[in-house]
Design an enzyme around this catalytic site. Structure first.
Site, mmCIF file in Angstrom:
data_model
loop_
_atom_site.group_PDB
_atom_site.id
_atom_site.type_symbol
_atom_site.label_atom_id
_atom_site.label_comp_id
_atom_site.label_asym_id
_atom_site.label_seq_id
_atom_site.Cartn_x
_atom_site.Cartn_y
_atom_site.Cartn_z
ATOM 1 N N THR A 116 1.138 -0.832 -0.183
ATOM 2 C CA THR A 116 0.191 -0.306 0.044
ATOM 3 C C THR A 116 0.514 1.029 0.018
ATOM 4 O O THR A 116 1.913 1.298 0.771
ATOM 5 C CB THR A 116 -1.221 -0.074 1.369
ATOM 6 O OG1 THR A 116 -1.672 0.956 1.086
ATOM 7 C CG2 THR A 116 -0.583 -0.498 2.381
ATOM 8 N N TYR A 141 -1.834 0.718 10.213
ATOM 9 C CA TYR A 141 -1.786 -0.180 9.134
ATOM 10 C C TYR A 141 -0.667 -0.424 8.089
ATOM 11 O O TYR A 141 -0.441 -1.726 7.668
ATOM 12 C CB TYR A 141 -2.930 0.154 8.423
ATOM 13 C CG TYR A 141 -3.308 -0.337 6.976
ATOM 14 C CD1 TYR A 141 -3.543 -2.111 6.646
ATOM 15 C CD2 TYR A 141 -2.720 -0.031 5.896
ATOM 16 C CE1 TYR A 141 -3.989 -1.999 5.429
ATOM 17 C CE2 TYR A 141 -3.557 0.329 4.176
ATOM 18 C CZ TYR A 141 -3.905 -1.484 4.240
ATOM 19 O OH TYR A 141 -3.873 -1.222 3.091
HETATM 20 N N1 LIG Z 1 -9.325 -1.090 -1.250
HETATM 21 C C1 LIG Z 1 -7.148 -0.033 -1.226
HETATM 22 O O1 LIG Z 1 -7.753 0.821 -1.742
HETATM 23 C C2 LIG Z 1 -6.431 -0.888 -1.635
HETATM 24 C C3 LIG Z 1 -5.052 -0.211 -1.376
HETATM 25 C C4 LIG Z 1 -3.991 0.147 -1.055
HETATM 26 C C5 LIG Z 1 -3.806 -2.036 -0.436
HETATM 27 N N2 LIG Z 1 -4.738 -2.349 0.066
HETATM 28 C C6 LIG Z 1 -4.788 -3.980 0.675
HETATM 29 O O2 LIG Z 1 -5.367 -4.953 -0.673
HETATM 30 C C7 LIG Z 1 -5.894 -6.466 -0.298
HETATM 31 C C8 LIG Z 1 -7.555 -6.638 -0.419
HETATM 32 O O3 LIG Z 1 -8.591 -5.260 -0.156
HETATM 33 P P1 LIG Z 1 -9.510 -5.421 -0.508
HETATM 34 O O4 LIG Z 1 -10.307 -3.592 -0.759
HETATM 35 O O5 LIG Z 1 -10.135 -5.913 -1.415
HETATM 36 O O6 LIG Z 1 -10.391 -5.709 0.823
HETATM 37 P P2 LIG Z 1 -11.359 -6.640 1.183
HETATM 38 O O7 LIG Z 1 -11.320 -5.829 3.077
HETATM 39 O O8 LIG Z 1 -12.420 -6.582 -0.122
HETATM 40 O O9 LIG Z 1 -10.687 -8.201 1.167
HETATM 41 C C9 LIG Z 1 -10.023 -8.823 1.402
HETATM 42 C C10 LIG Z 1 -10.157 -10.382 1.632
HETATM 43 O O10 LIG Z 1 -9.403 -10.968 2.935
HETATM 44 C C11 LIG Z 1 -10.520 -11.878 3.426
HETATM 45 N N3 LIG Z 1 -9.717 -12.082 4.910
HETATM 46 C C12 LIG Z 1 -9.176 -11.280 5.540
HETATM 47 N N4 LIG Z 1 -8.761 -11.190 6.318
HETATM 48 C C13 LIG Z 1 -8.037 -12.877 5.953
HETATM 49 C C14 LIG Z 1 -7.948 -14.123 6.865
HETATM 50 N N5 LIG Z 1 -7.110 -14.179 8.337
HETATM 51 N N6 LIG Z 1 -8.026 -15.356 6.799
HETATM 52 C C15 LIG Z 1 -9.033 -15.797 5.165
HETATM 53 N N7 LIG Z 1 -9.484 -14.462 4.672
HETATM 54 C C16 LIG Z 1 -9.124 -13.354 4.937
HETATM 55 C C17 LIG Z 1 -11.656 -11.279 3.845
HETATM 56 O O11 LIG Z 1 -12.658 -11.928 4.186
HETATM 57 C C18 LIG Z 1 -11.911 -10.287 2.364
HETATM 58 O O12 LIG Z 1 -11.973 -10.934 1.230
HETATM 59 C C19 LIG Z 1 -5.502 -6.154 1.209
HETATM 60 O O13 LIG Z 1 -4.711 -6.644 1.743
HETATM 61 C C20 LIG Z 1 -5.545 -3.883 1.662
HETATM 62 O O14 LIG Z 1 -4.658 -4.102 2.171
HETATM 63 C C21 LIG Z 1 -6.072 -1.878 -0.779
#
Ligand SMILES: NC(=O)c1ccc[n+]([C@@H]2O[C@H](COP(=O)([O-])OP(=O)(O)OC[C@H]3O[C@@H](n4cnc5c(N)ncnc54)[C@H](O)[C@@H]3O)[C@@H](O)[C@H]2O)c1
Length: 326
Positions: A116, A141
Site C-alpha cells: 500500500t 496499517y
Molecule cells: N482497497 C484499497 O484501496 C487498497 C489500497 C492499498 C492496499 N490494499 C490491500 O489490498 C488487499 C485487498 O483489499 P480489499 O480492498 O480487496 O479488501 P477486502 O476487505 O474487500 O478484501 C479482503 C478479503 O480478505 C478476506 N480475509 C481477511 N482476513 C482473512 C483471513 N485471516 N483469512 C482468510 N481471509 C481473510 C476477507 O474476507 C476479504 O474477502 C488488502 O491486503 C489491502 O491491504 C487495498
C-alpha cells in the site's frame, strides 16, 4: 498455473480472480468471508477458513502443489488500525508470515503481495512518491504492510523464492463489464461512500479535515481503477515467472484529486446533490499521496486503460445501483 489466491472474495482479490479466471488457471481461493462475499468468487475452488488456522493452512499447501500465491487477504481500515493495532499486526503481518512460511516449506517460488501507498506516510515533500521515497507509515496499517515487505525481502534473499509487492494507491471503481464491484460492508473508501450517498443508501457523509496544505484544504490521493490494478497483477505474474526477480512497485496513475474534487465528480456524474458534513482531521491520514508511476510501466509494460476519474466514478456508481436493486 496452480494458484492460491487469498482474499479472493474481497474487492480487489475478486477483480484479479476475474482476470486470472478468464485465462483458465487452476485457482484455489482462500477466504474466510470476514469482509468478502461468496458471490464475488467467480472462478476457482473456495476454501473457507482463516489463514490463522495453521493446521488447515498446512494441509492446504501439502495437498495442492501451488506455483504462485496472490496474497490479498488482510484488514484495511486505517482508523481501525489506530484503535486496534493488535488486530492489524495479527491479520496483516503475522498471517502474512504464515503464508510466507508455507511457501518456503512447500517450495512455492512466487508470491504477489498487496502492499500500500500508506507505507510512505507524509515524509516526501510534495507527496509524489517513487519506490525509493522514504518509508514512514503514519498508522499501524501502513506499518503492518511494510513489515510484510521486509519479511518478503529477507526470505527472497535466503531462499529460492521471489515476490512482487504492489503498492496500491487508492483503488476505486468496478469491473468495466459490471460483473463484480466493491461490495465491502461498511466500506470507508471515499468514492464508494459518495456513491452510496448518491444512490440513497447513506443520508450523508463526512469530510475529514479542510485545513491541509492543499489548494482546497482537503487530502489528495491518486485514484486507480480496479480493473487496471487487476491487469497489473497479471503482468506481475508473467514477470515473476519469466524474470525470477523480486521487486516492489507503485500502482497509481501519477496524478491526484482532492476529496472535494472527488465528491464534485460523484455529484456531477450521478446528478445527485447529496449532503456532506465537514469534520476534523482523522488520525493516520497523510496530506497528499500520489504515485510516481514510471517503474511499473517500464518493468511490467503496464498500460492503464481506465485512468479517467469519471470512468472510475461511473463504474462505481453503476455497481452501487446494482447492489441497491438487489
Ligand atoms: N482497497 C484499497 O484501496 C487498497 C489500497 C492499498 C492496499 N490494499 C490491500 O489490498 C488487499 C485487498 O483489499 P480489499 O480492498 O480487496 O479488501 P477486502 O476487505 O474487500 O478484501 C479482503 C478479503 O480478505 C478476506 N480475509 C481477511 N482476513 C482473512 C483471513 N485471516 N483469512 C482468510 N481471509 C481473510 C476477507 O474476507 C476479504 O474477502 C488488502 O491486503 C489491502 O491491504 C487495498
Amino acid at each position: 498455473m496452480k494458484i492460491l489466491l487469498t482474499g479472493g472474495a474481497g474487492y480487489i482479490g475478486s477483480h484479479v480472480l476475474n482476470k486470472l479466471g478468464e485465462q483458465e488457471h487452476d485457482i484455489v481461493v482462500l477466504d474466510n468471508l470476514s469482509t468478502g462475499r461468496k458471490e464475488s468468487i467467480l472462478y476457482g475452488k473456495h476454501v473457507n477458513f482463516s489463514i490463522e488456522e495453521s493446521k488447515r493452512l498446512k494441509e492446504l499447501f501439502s495437498n495442492e502443489n501451488f506455483d504462485v500465491v496472490f496474497h490479498f487477504a488482510g484488514s484495511i481500515v486505517v482508523p481501525e488500525s489506530v484503535t486496534n493495532p493488535v488486530m492489524y499486526y495479527s491479520n496483516n503481518t503475522v498471517n502474512s508470515l504464515s503464508i510466507i512460511e508455507m511457501c518456503v516449506e512447500f517450495g512455492v517460488k512466487n508470491l504477489i503481495f498487496s502492499s500500500t501507498a500508506a507505507i510512505y506516510g507524509d515524509s516526501t515533500p510534495g507527496g509524489v512518491c517513487d519506490e525509493n521515497s522514504i518509508i514512514s507509515p503514519l498508522n499501524p496499517y501502513g506499518h503492518s504492510k511494510y513489515m510484510t515487505e521486509l519479511m518478503l525481502e529477507s526470505v527472497s534473499q535466503a531462499h529460492d523464492f521471489n515476490y512482487v509487492a504492489l503498492r496500491y494507491f487508492n483503488v476505486a471503481g468496478a469491473n468495466i463489464d459490471l460483473k463484480i464491484g466493491q461490495s465491502t460492508p461498511n466500506a470507508t473508501h471515499l468514492i464508494k461512500m459518495a456513491c452510496e450517498c448518491a444512490t440513497g443508501k447513506r443520508a450523508s457523509m463526512q469530510i475529514f479535515g479542510n485545513d491541509y496544505a492543499t489548494e482546497d484544504g482537503t487530502c489528495i490521493r491518486d485514484y486507480i481503477h480496479v480493473d487496471d490494478l487487476a491487469s497489473a497483477h497479471v503482468l506481475a505474474l508473467d514477470y515473476l515467472v519469466n524474470k525470477k526477480d523480486s521487486v516492489s512497485l507503485n500502482c497509481g496513475y501519477g496524478r491526484g484529486f482532492s476529496v472535494f474534487e472527488v465528491i464534485d465528480a460523484v455529484k456531477r456524474v450521478s446528478g445527485v446533490n447529496f449532503e456532506t458534513r465537514q469534520v476534523g482531521r482523522r488520525a493516520g491520514d497523510a496530506e497528499k499521496l500520489i504515485s510516481k508511476a514510471d517503474k511499473i510501466r517500464e518493468l511490467l509494460g503496464w498500460q492503464p486503460k481506465h485512468d479517467e476519474l469519471d470512468v472510475i466514478v461511473s463504474t462505481a456508481l453503476e455497481w452501487e445501483k446494482i447492489l441497491a436493486s438487489k
